[in-house]
Motif scaffolding. Structure first.
Motif, PDB file in Angstrom:
ATOM      1  N   GLY A  26       1.020  -0.947  -0.059  1.00 36.08           N
ATOM      2  CA  GLY A  26      -0.209  -0.285  -0.138  1.00 36.08           C
ATOM      3  C   GLY A  26       0.805   1.369  -0.136  1.00 36.08           C
ATOM      4  N   SER A  27       1.501   1.655   0.922  1.00 38.00           N
ATOM      5  CA  SER A  27       2.867   2.425   0.652  1.00 38.00           C
ATOM      6  C   SER A  27       3.238   2.501  -0.029  1.00 38.00           C
ATOM      7  CB  SER A  27       3.633   2.623   2.235  1.00 38.00           C
ATOM      8  OG  SER A  27       4.908   1.718   2.160  1.00 38.00           O
ATOM      9  N   LEU A  28       3.674   1.668  -0.974  1.00 41.35           N
ATOM     10  CA  LEU A  28       4.603   1.758  -2.448  1.00 41.35           C
ATOM     11  C   LEU A  28       3.701   2.035  -3.131  1.00 41.35           C
ATOM     12  CD1 LEU A  28       6.852   1.196  -4.012  1.00 41.35           C
ATOM     13  CD2 LEU A  28       6.552  -0.392  -4.193  1.00 41.35           C
ATOM     14  N   GLU A  29       2.574   1.509  -3.606  1.00 43.52           N
ATOM     15  CA  GLU A  29       1.865   2.002  -4.516  1.00 43.52           C
ATOM     16  C   GLU A  29       0.855   3.212  -4.347  1.00 43.52           C
ATOM     17  OE1 GLU A  29      -2.386   0.700  -6.554  1.00 43.52           O
ATOM     18  OE2 GLU A  29      -1.729  -0.516  -4.965  1.00 43.52           O
ATOM     19  N   LYS A  30       1.568   4.257  -3.618  1.00 44.86           N
ATOM     20  CA  LYS A  30       1.109   5.470  -2.883  1.00 44.86           C
ATOM     21  C   LYS A  30       2.101   6.459  -3.267  1.00 44.86           C
ATOM     22  CE  LYS A  30      -2.490   4.690   0.259  1.00 44.86           C
ATOM     23  NZ  LYS A  30      -2.829   5.167   1.989  1.00 44.86           N
ATOM     24  N   ALA A  31       3.003   5.647  -2.848  1.00 45.79           N
ATOM     25  CA  ALA A  31       4.532   6.566  -3.837  1.00 45.79           C
ATOM     26  C   ALA A  31       4.602   6.374  -4.819  1.00 45.79           C
ATOM     27  CB  ALA A  31       5.338   6.128  -2.696  1.00 45.79           C
ATOM     28  N   ILE A  32       4.718   5.809  -4.948  1.00 46.30           N
ATOM     29  CA  ILE A  32       4.556   5.568  -7.080  1.00 46.30           C
ATOM     30  C   ILE A  32       3.819   6.389  -7.601  1.00 46.30           C
ATOM     31  CG2 ILE A  32       4.602   3.835  -8.861  1.00 46.30           C
ATOM     32  CD1 ILE A  32       5.094   1.366  -7.165  1.00 46.30           C
ATOM     33  N   GLU A  33       2.720   6.243  -6.994  1.00 44.03           N
ATOM     34  CA  GLU A  33       1.472   7.054  -7.580  1.00 44.03           C
ATOM     35  C   GLU A  33       1.626   8.641  -7.258  1.00 44.03           C
ATOM     36  OE1 GLU A  33      -2.102   5.141  -6.623  1.00 44.03           O
ATOM     37  OE2 GLU A  33      -1.674   3.813  -8.261  1.00 44.03           O
ATOM     38  N   GLY A  34       2.278   9.111  -6.080  1.00 44.81           N
ATOM     39  CA  GLY A  34       2.307  10.838  -5.913  1.00 44.81           C
ATOM     40  C   GLY A  34       3.457  10.836  -6.576  1.00 44.81           C
ATOM     41  N   LYS A  35       4.749  10.126  -6.913  1.00 47.80           N
ATOM     42  CA  LYS A  35       6.099  10.503  -7.456  1.00 47.80           C
ATOM     43  C   LYS A  35       5.552  10.964  -9.249  1.00 47.80           C
ATOM     44  CE  LYS A  35      10.385  10.005  -8.578  1.00 47.80           C
ATOM     45  NZ  LYS A  35      11.585  11.303  -8.387  1.00 47.80           N
ATOM     46  N   PHE A  36       4.291   9.729  -9.868  1.00 47.09           N
ATOM     47  CA  PHE A  36       4.773   9.553 -11.234  1.00 47.09           C
ATOM     48  C   PHE A  36       3.125   9.612 -11.645  1.00 47.09           C
ATOM     49  CE2 PHE A  36       8.162   6.742  -9.859  1.00 47.09           C
ATOM     50  CZ  PHE A  36       9.531   7.365 -10.713  1.00 47.09           C
ATOM     51  N   GLY A  37       1.936  10.252 -10.583  1.00 46.61           N
ATOM     52  CA  GLY A  37       1.102  10.210 -11.545  1.00 46.61           C
ATOM     53  C   GLY A  37      -0.161   9.154 -11.162  1.00 46.61           C
ATOM     54  N   GLU A  38      -1.295   9.176 -10.375  1.00 52.50           N
ATOM     55  CA  GLU A  38      -2.015   7.954 -10.502  1.00 52.50           C
ATOM     56  C   GLU A  38      -2.100   7.256 -12.055  1.00 52.50           C
ATOM     57  OE1 GLU A  38      -5.624   7.946  -8.566  1.00 52.50           O
ATOM     58  OE2 GLU A  38      -4.481   9.827  -6.917  1.00 52.50           O
ATOM     59  N   GLY A  39      -2.506   8.238 -13.276  1.00 53.69           N
ATOM     60  CA  GLY A  39      -2.843   7.138 -14.379  1.00 53.69           C
ATOM     61  C   GLY A  39      -1.725   6.900 -15.042  1.00 53.69           C
ATOM     62  N   THR A  40      -0.573   6.903 -15.135  1.00 54.48           N
ATOM     63  CA  THR A  40       1.482   6.630 -15.401  1.00 54.48           C
ATOM     64  C   THR A  40       0.986   5.193 -15.138  1.00 54.48           C
ATOM     65  OG1 THR A  40       1.963   8.596 -14.145  1.00 54.48           O
ATOM     66  CG2 THR A  40       3.530   6.561 -15.433  1.00 54.48           C
ATOM     67  N   ARG A  41       1.220   4.609 -16.257  1.00 57.47           N
ATOM     68  CA  ARG A  41       1.438   3.153 -16.685  1.00 57.47           C
ATOM     69  C   ARG A  41       3.596   2.617 -17.063  1.00 57.47           C
ATOM     70  NH1 ARG A  41      -2.517   0.435 -15.701  1.00 57.47           N
ATOM     71  NH2 ARG A  41      -3.970   0.681 -16.475  1.00 57.47           N
ATOM     72  N   PHE A  42       3.608   1.840 -17.075  1.00 54.33           N
ATOM     73  CA  PHE A  42       5.142   1.473 -16.962  1.00 54.33           C
ATOM     74  C   PHE A  42       5.080  -0.072 -17.520  1.00 54.33           C
ATOM     75  CE2 PHE A  42       3.246   3.751 -12.464  1.00 54.33           C
ATOM     76  CZ  PHE A  42       4.448   4.389 -12.273  1.00 54.33           C
ATOM     77  N   TYR A  43       6.700   0.386 -18.019  1.00 57.50           N
ATOM     78  CA  TYR A  43       6.939  -0.620 -18.485  1.00 57.50           C
ATOM     79  C   TYR A  43       8.472  -1.434 -18.354  1.00 57.50           C
ATOM     80  CZ  TYR A  43      10.316   2.464 -20.609  1.00 57.50           C
ATOM     81  OH  TYR A  43      11.392   3.111 -21.109  1.00 57.50           O
ATOM     82  N   THR A  44       8.775  -2.497 -17.833  1.00 59.84           N
ATOM     83  CA  THR A  44      10.290  -3.786 -17.761  1.00 59.84           C
ATOM     84  C   THR A  44       9.824  -3.857 -18.858  1.00 59.84           C
ATOM     85  OG1 THR A  44       8.810  -5.777 -17.765  1.00 59.84           O
ATOM     86  CG2 THR A  44       8.737  -3.849 -15.565  1.00 59.84           C
ATOM     87  N   CYS A  45      11.794  -5.132 -19.197  1.00 61.35           N
ATOM     88  CA  CYS A  45      11.773  -4.975 -20.457  1.00 61.35           C
ATOM     89  C   CYS A  45      11.179  -6.773 -20.896  1.00 61.35           C
ATOM     90  CB  CYS A  45      13.597  -5.957 -19.933  1.00 61.35           C
ATOM     91  SG  CYS A  45      14.725  -4.955 -19.119  1.00 61.35           S
ATOM     92  N   SER A  46      10.486  -6.730 -20.214  1.00 58.49           N
ATOM     93  CA  SER A  46       9.705  -8.049 -20.525  1.00 58.49           C
ATOM     94  C   SER A  46       7.869  -8.010 -20.679  1.00 58.49           C
ATOM     95  CB  SER A  46       9.859  -9.370 -19.948  1.00 58.49           C
ATOM     96  OG  SER A  46       9.232  -8.964 -18.132  1.00 58.49           O
ATOM     97  N   ALA A  47       7.210  -5.971 -19.979  1.00 57.90           N
ATOM     98  CA  ALA A  47       5.726  -6.093 -19.868  1.00 57.90           C
ATOM     99  C   ALA A  47       5.477  -4.375 -19.892  1.00 57.90           C
ATOM    100  CB  ALA A  47       5.634  -7.115 -18.502  1.00 57.90           C
ATOM    101  N   GLU A  48       5.079  -4.455 -20.778  1.00 58.34           N
ATOM    102  CA  GLU A  48       4.217  -2.974 -20.279  1.00 58.34           C
ATOM    103  C   GLU A  48       2.899  -2.397 -20.537  1.00 58.34           C
ATOM    104  OE1 GLU A  48       3.430  -2.507 -25.587  1.00 58.34           O
ATOM    105  OE2 GLU A  48       5.351  -2.562 -24.421  1.00 58.34           O
ATOM    106  N   GLY A  49       2.779  -1.546 -19.429  1.00 56.43           N
ATOM    107  CA  GLY A  49       1.122  -0.938 -19.672  1.00 56.43           C
ATOM    108  C   GLY A  49       0.630  -1.587 -18.796  1.00 56.43           C
TER     109      GLY A  49
END
Length: 85
Positions: A28-51
C-alpha cells in the motif's frame, strides 16, 4: 480531440526511487508513493512487460523476486536490477 495518454515510465525509475528513499515498504505505501511521484494514470514498462499500473508493477516485481524482506517491510534488492533500459 483525443485525451492525452499518460507517459510510460520504465520500472527502473521506480526501483531507483525505492533505493534512494532508504525506507522499507508494504504494498500500500509503495503504490501510494509511486502514484504520488509519477501520477495515478501513469503506466509502467519493464524489459518483458508493458502497460502496467502501479499495483500491477508491484505484483510483477514481487513475482520476479526483486524485493527482499517481509511483506510489510520490504526493500528493492539492487542486485536484482536487470541491465536493460
Amino acid at each position: 480531440m483525443k485525451p492525452m495518454e499518460a507517459e510510460a515510465v520504465h520500472a527502473h525509475k521506480v526501483m531507483e526511487m525505492m533505493v534512494s528513499s532508504g525506507r522499507r515498504w508494504d504494498r500500500g505505501s509503495l503504490e501510494k508513493a509511486i502514484e504520488g511521484k509519477f501520477g495515478e494514470g501513469t503506466r509502467f514498462y519493464t524489459c518483458s512487460a508493458e502497460g502496467l499500473s502501479a499495483g500491477e508493477l508491484i505484483e510483477f516485481l514481487e513475482a520476479k523476486g526483486k524485493f527482499s524482506g517481509p511483506a510489510d517491510a520490504f526493500v528493492f534488492d539492487p542486485g536484482r536490477m536487470c541491465q536493460g533500459h
